[in-house]
Motif scaffolding. Sequence first.
Motif, PDB file in Angstrom:
ATOM      1  N   GLY A  39       0.739  -1.289   0.155  1.00 15.40           N
ATOM      2  CA  GLY A  39      -0.114  -0.020   0.170  1.00 15.40           C
ATOM      3  C   GLY A  39       0.852   1.364   0.095  1.00 15.40           C
ATOM      4  N   GLU A  40       0.239   2.283  -0.468  1.00  8.95           N
ATOM      5  CA  GLU A  40       0.885   3.740  -0.555  1.00  8.95           C
ATOM      6  C   GLU A  40       2.254   3.550  -1.166  1.00  8.95           C
ATOM      7  OE1 GLU A  40       0.348   5.348   3.311  1.00  8.95           O
ATOM      8  OE2 GLU A  40      -1.915   5.840   2.926  1.00  8.95           O
ATOM      9  N   GLY A  41       2.455   2.707  -2.387  1.00  9.93           N
ATOM     10  CA  GLY A  41       3.694   2.848  -2.823  1.00  9.93           C
ATOM     11  C   GLY A  41       4.919   2.019  -2.201  1.00  9.93           C
ATOM     12  N   PHE A  42       4.506   1.258  -1.045  1.00  8.18           N
ATOM     13  CA  PHE A  42       5.562   0.514  -0.395  1.00  8.18           C
ATOM     14  C   PHE A  42       5.316  -0.939  -0.580  1.00  8.18           C
ATOM     15  CE2 PHE A  42       5.360   4.406   2.090  1.00  8.18           C
ATOM     16  CZ  PHE A  42       6.471   4.571   2.437  1.00  8.18           C
ATOM     17  N   CYS A  43       6.465  -1.681  -0.464  1.00  9.97           N
ATOM     18  CA  CYS A  43       6.498  -3.143  -0.800  1.00  9.97           C
ATOM     19  C   CYS A  43       7.366  -3.652   0.113  1.00  9.97           C
ATOM     20  CB  CYS A  43       7.487  -3.336  -2.361  1.00  9.97           C
ATOM     21  SG  CYS A  43       6.395  -3.023  -3.503  1.00  9.97           S
ATOM     22  N   ALA A  44       7.006  -4.957   0.439  1.00  2.56           N
ATOM     23  CA  ALA A  44       7.968  -5.819   1.436  1.00  2.56           C
ATOM     24  C   ALA A  44       8.498  -7.159   0.716  1.00  2.56           C
ATOM     25  CB  ALA A  44       7.110  -6.305   2.821  1.00  2.56           C
ATOM     26  N   ALA A  45       9.424  -7.807   1.416  1.00  2.43           N
ATOM     27  CA  ALA A  45      10.125  -8.898   0.999  1.00  2.43           C
ATOM     28  C   ALA A  45       9.064  -9.896   1.071  1.00  2.43           C
ATOM     29  CB  ALA A  45      11.243  -9.111   1.792  1.00  2.43           C
ATOM     30  N   GLY A  46       9.041 -10.706  -0.080  1.00  2.00           N
ATOM     31  CA  GLY A  46       7.888 -11.684  -0.076  1.00  2.00           C
ATOM     32  C   GLY A  46       8.155 -12.911  -0.961  1.00  2.00           C
TER      33      GLY A  46
END
Length: 191
Positions: A39-46
């Motif tokens: 969300g809101e332009g953010f990503c996480a390692a996945g």
Amino acid sequence: SWRVVPGQRFGPIGPELSEARVREWFGQASTSRSDIHIGEGFCAAGLRVYQGRPWEIEIAWSDSTRTRPAFVRTAGNSAKWHTPKGVRVGTALADLERMNGEPVEFSGFGWDYGGRLRWEEESGEVLLQLTIDPESVQRLTELAAADRRVNEISGDRTVRSDHPIVTQLRITVRSVELHWDRVWDSRDCQE
């Protein structure tokens, strides 16, 4: 199993299942490391499982060692992943109301967290994201010209499913997410 048990597990994935175990369970060829949009332009390692297939799932990690999922999400157009009550991607808002026995509340549309709904079943909760059917988007455009209440279903606010504008639209579940924890690290998504 394709069952999403709210508060407990997403198929075989629970709060203590490591990336290594997920890869073993689903097979190396069916999994790939990837940034997961949060969300809101953010990503996480996945990790993506069954990438590109209608039953694809995304896993974001709550720790740097990838031993505990923060959440699992599906947004594919497959009806395989479902809760015990039968909620899945594509379930109509009217069906959610019927299952709930009363109107449901969700966040207004038109932003990253738009259409979010906490759905509770006997075992716990999942997070659903609703979307307006493409044919209803045209209807919404027509309504906006004549009815100021259209603004009441947009933005960072709570909307009820019995709102007069909402009842004129076809709205369905776009994604199903099961959360256990927060992501350990987020960063700007790479375009």
